[in-house]
Design a protein around this motif. Structure first.
Motif, PDB file in Angstrom:
ATOM      1  N   LEU A   1      -9.455   3.543   0.605  1.00  0.00           N
ATOM      2  CA  LEU A   1      -9.284   2.129   0.267  1.00  0.00           C
ATOM      3  C   LEU A   1     -10.647   1.518  -0.035  1.00  0.00           C
ATOM      4  CD1 LEU A   1      -6.661   1.003   2.945  1.00  0.00           C
ATOM      5  CD2 LEU A   1      -6.316   2.180   0.770  1.00  0.00           C
TER       6      LEU A   1
ATOM      7  N   ASP B   1     -13.297  -0.704   2.313  1.00  0.00           N
ATOM      8  CA  ASP B   1     -14.158  -0.072   3.314  1.00  0.00           C
ATOM      9  C   ASP B   1     -15.152   0.830   2.607  1.00  0.00           C
ATOM     10  OD1 ASP B   1     -12.977  -0.931   5.827  1.00  0.00           O
ATOM     11  OD2 ASP B   1     -11.254   0.310   5.295  1.00  0.00           O
TER      12      ASP B   1
ATOM     13  N   THR C   1       1.284   2.510   6.951  1.00  0.00           N
ATOM     14  CA  THR C   1       1.265   2.649   8.414  1.00  0.00           C
ATOM     15  C   THR C   1       2.659   2.998   8.948  1.00  0.00           C
ATOM     16  OG1 THR C   1      -0.491   1.012   8.506  1.00  0.00           O
ATOM     17  CG2 THR C   1       0.682   1.431  10.559  1.00  0.00           C
TER      18      THR C   1
ATOM     19  N   TYR D   1      -5.679  -4.898  11.298  1.00  0.00           N
ATOM     20  CA  TYR D   1      -5.614  -3.469  10.958  1.00  0.00           C
ATOM     21  C   TYR D   1      -4.303  -2.826  11.397  1.00  0.00           C
ATOM     22  CZ  TYR D   1     -10.730  -3.921  10.719  1.00  0.00           C
ATOM     23  OH  TYR D   1     -12.001  -4.304  10.421  1.00  0.00           O
ATOM     24  N   GLY D   2      -4.089  -1.610  10.881  1.00  0.00           N
ATOM     25  CA  GLY D   2      -3.131  -0.731  11.516  1.00  0.00           C
ATOM     26  C   GLY D   2      -3.750  -0.293  12.832  1.00  0.00           C
TER      27      GLY D   2
ATOM     28  N   VAL E   1      -7.115   1.543  12.282  1.00  0.00           N
ATOM     29  CA  VAL E   1      -7.117   2.470  11.147  1.00  0.00           C
ATOM     30  C   VAL E   1      -8.026   1.864  10.072  1.00  0.00           C
ATOM     31  CG1 VAL E   1      -5.693   3.507   9.332  1.00  0.00           C
ATOM     32  CG2 VAL E   1      -4.741   3.179  11.632  1.00  0.00           C
ATOM     33  N   ILE E   2      -9.068   2.607   9.688  1.00  0.00           N
ATOM     34  CA  ILE E   2      -9.872   2.133   8.559  1.00  0.00           C
ATOM     35  C   ILE E   2      -9.467   2.914   7.311  1.00  0.00           C
ATOM     36  CG2 ILE E   2     -11.761   1.112   9.852  1.00  0.00           C
ATOM     37  CD1 ILE E   2     -13.337   3.716   9.378  1.00  0.00           C
ATOM     38  N   GLY E   3      -9.911   2.464   6.177  1.00  0.00           N
ATOM     39  CA  GLY E   3      -9.314   2.905   4.924  1.00  0.00           C
ATOM     40  C   GLY E   3      -9.606   4.310   4.426  1.00  0.00           C
TER      41      GLY E   3
ATOM     42  N   GLU F   1       1.423  -1.727  12.312  1.00  0.00           N
ATOM     43  CA  GLU F   1       0.652  -2.455  11.314  1.00  0.00           C
ATOM     44  C   GLU F   1       0.344  -3.871  11.804  1.00  0.00           C
ATOM     45  OE1 GLU F   1      -0.900  -1.499   8.780  1.00  0.00           O
ATOM     46  OE2 GLU F   1      -1.169  -3.197   7.444  1.00  0.00           O
ATOM     47  N   LYS F   2      -0.930  -4.166  11.919  1.00  0.00           N
ATOM     48  CA  LYS F   2      -1.442  -5.510  12.247  1.00  0.00           C
ATOM     49  C   LYS F   2      -0.713  -6.172  13.432  1.00  0.00           C
ATOM     50  CE  LYS F   2      -3.342  -5.970   7.711  1.00  0.00           C
ATOM     51  NZ  LYS F   2      -2.817  -5.834   6.400  1.00  0.00           N
TER      52      LYS F   2
ATOM     53  N   TYR G   1      -7.728   8.247   4.652  1.00  0.00           N
ATOM     54  CA  TYR G   1      -6.581   9.021   5.120  1.00  0.00           C
ATOM     55  C   TYR G   1      -6.624  10.398   4.451  1.00  0.00           C
ATOM     56  CZ  TYR G   1      -4.739   4.181   5.673  1.00  0.00           C
ATOM     57  OH  TYR G   1      -4.561   2.860   5.989  1.00  0.00           O
TER      58      TYR G   1
ATOM     59  N   GLN H   1       4.778  -0.338   3.910  1.00  0.00           N
ATOM     60  CA  GLN H   1       3.511  -0.097   4.602  1.00  0.00           C
ATOM     61  C   GLN H   1       3.273   1.400   4.802  1.00  0.00           C
ATOM     62  OE1 GLN H   1       1.310  -2.287   5.140  1.00  0.00           O
ATOM     63  NE2 GLN H   1       2.426  -4.236   5.031  1.00  0.00           N
TER      64      GLN H   1
ATOM     65  N   LEU I   1       0.823  -1.214   0.000  1.00  0.00           N
ATOM     66  CA  LEU I   1       0.000   0.000   0.000  1.00  0.00           C
ATOM     67  C   LEU I   1       0.854   1.259   0.000  1.00  0.00           C
ATOM     68  CD1 LEU I   1      -2.757   1.396   0.253  1.00  0.00           C
ATOM     69  CD2 LEU I   1      -2.642   1.013   2.727  1.00  0.00           C
TER      70      LEU I   1
HETATM   71  C1  G1P Z   1      -4.674  -1.811   4.977  1.00  0.00           C
HETATM   72  C2  G1P Z   1      -3.684  -1.083   5.887  1.00  0.00           C
HETATM   73  C3  G1P Z   1      -4.114  -1.200   7.353  1.00  0.00           C
HETATM   74  C4  G1P Z   1      -5.529  -0.702   7.510  1.00  0.00           C
HETATM   75  C5  G1P Z   1      -6.476  -1.434   6.547  1.00  0.00           C
HETATM   76  C6  G1P Z   1      -7.869  -0.792   6.588  1.00  0.00           C
HETATM   77  O1  G1P Z   1      -4.574  -3.176   5.237  1.00  0.00           O
HETATM   78  O2  G1P Z   1      -2.396  -1.614   5.687  1.00  0.00           O
HETATM   79  O3  G1P Z   1      -3.252  -0.457   8.163  1.00  0.00           O
HETATM   80  O4  G1P Z   1      -5.954  -0.881   8.840  1.00  0.00           O
HETATM   81  O5  G1P Z   1      -6.003  -1.358   5.200  1.00  0.00           O
HETATM   82  O6  G1P Z   1      -8.775  -1.508   5.817  1.00  0.00           O
HETATM   83  P1  G1P Z   1      -5.228  -4.298   4.254  1.00  0.00           P
HETATM   84  O7  G1P Z   1      -6.644  -4.464   4.718  1.00  0.00           O
HETATM   85  O8  G1P Z   1      -5.138  -3.773   2.863  1.00  0.00           O
HETATM   86  O9  G1P Z   1      -4.417  -5.533   4.472  1.00  0.00           O
END
Ligand code: G1P
Length: 299
Positions: free
Chosen positions: A134, A137, A236, A174-175, A208-210, A195-196, A212, A234, A114
């Motif tokens: 993203l 979401d 994040t 999630y982040g 963190v949801i998608g 991150e995760k 920013y 990342q 990302l």
């Molecule tokens: C990405 C980001 C993560 C965030 C998430 C939200 O992860 O890396 O930090 O919390 O989107 O949907 P992914 O879901 O693409 O693995």
């Protein structure tokens, strides 16, 4: 601190993922094109950006993503057929995705994560703040999130992430943010991001949801970011360095979202999103709801 005259106009939508969680549905079509009720998922995201005043949209795409370009382009033959029939209703629905926004595309040649996808936006974005949305979401159009984040950016500068309280056993998806309270109930100062993380390492249950809103300083931060979790660059991790840093453009705020969010990231969540948005549909939502209640009661 940012100038009050700043107007954010650009939205970046990373859409280069392979969609492996939805195979075989996504073997020949991008996962962003999967319909959520009656529109491809990606259209909801573009509509959300436009509703917040961001009508310059850059999609970060990759191989096998041509359908995205077709969806936001004109379809002359269909338009002519519907015009000849006098079918205004369907013609308007067809044209909606074409006139919605000014959509640009750049391809992410290598799938490096990302953070790398966001870095691909640098030339288009330039030295301006911008939003990243993203596609997994979906935020209910009746609940304000992006517009609120843009106001926080205007007032406080730096970057802004969207946070959602999740159950501790969900945090590893999630982040996750370490935060301090501010004088506003829904705004926190982000002091760290991971991150995760595993549940026992998580600094909070704020995920963190998608969504920013990013200061352009994120590009330099991303260039300095080495591959992290999953051996990917990342976003994040770059934001963690901005949260901890003192450089121009540093500082990260969080807007804690309490509205309706639909996850379309995996098959079960996707099904839930379709049902939740289906019962809200203005034309047939009520009928669907009645049927659904009867069906659940009978099964
Ligand atoms: C990405 C980001 C993560 C965030 C998430 C939200 O992860 O890396 O930090 O919390 O989107 O949907 P992914 O879901 O693409 O693995």
């Amino acid at each position: 601190m940012t100038s009050r005259a700043e107007r954010v106009t650009k939205a970046v939508i990373p859409a280069a993922g392979l969609g492996t969680r939805f195979l075989p549905a996504t073997k020949a079509i991008p996962k962003e094109m999967l319909p959520v009720v009656d529109r491809p998922a990606i259209q909801y995201v573009v509509e959300e950006a436009v509703a917040a005043g961001l009508d310059d949209v850059l999609m970060i795409t990759g191989r096998n993503k041509r359908a995205l370009e077709d969806h936001f382009d004109r379809h002359w033959e269909l338009e002519q057929v519907l015009e000849a029939k006098g079918d205004r209703f369907r013609l308007d629905r067809l044209r909606r995705s074409t006139v919605l926004a000014d959509v640009h595309y750049v391809r992410q040649g290598d799938p490096l994560g990302l953070g790398h996808a966001v870095l691909c936006a640098e030339k288009h974005v330039g030295d301006e703040a911008f939003a990243v949305l993203l596609g997994d979401d979906l935020i209910d159009a009746r609940d304000e999130l992006l517009a609120r984040m843009l106001r926080v950016r205007a007032e406080r500068g730096g970057s802004v992430v969207a946070l959602l309280e999740v159950a501790p056993e969900q945090v590893h998806l999630y982040g996750c943010a370490a935060v301090l309270r501010t004088d506003e109930d829904d705004v926190v100062q982000v002091t760290g991001l991971v991150e995760k993380p595993d549940a026992d390492q998580a600094p909070s249950n704020l995920a963190v949801i998608g969504r920013y809103v990013l200061d352009p300083a994120v590009f330099a931060a991303l260039r300095r970011t080495s591959p992290g979790r999953g051996n990917e660059i990342q976003l994040t991790d770059a934001l963690q360095s901005l949260a901890a840093g003192e450089q121009a453009g540093a500082g990260v705020w969080g807007v804690v979202f309490h509205g309706r969010r639909y996850d379309t990231g995996d098959r079960l969540d996707y099904l839930k999103a379709v049902v939740q948005l289906g019962v809200e549909h203005e034309e047939f939502g009520e009928d669907f709801h009645v049927w659904l209640r009867e069906w659940v009661a009978a099964s």
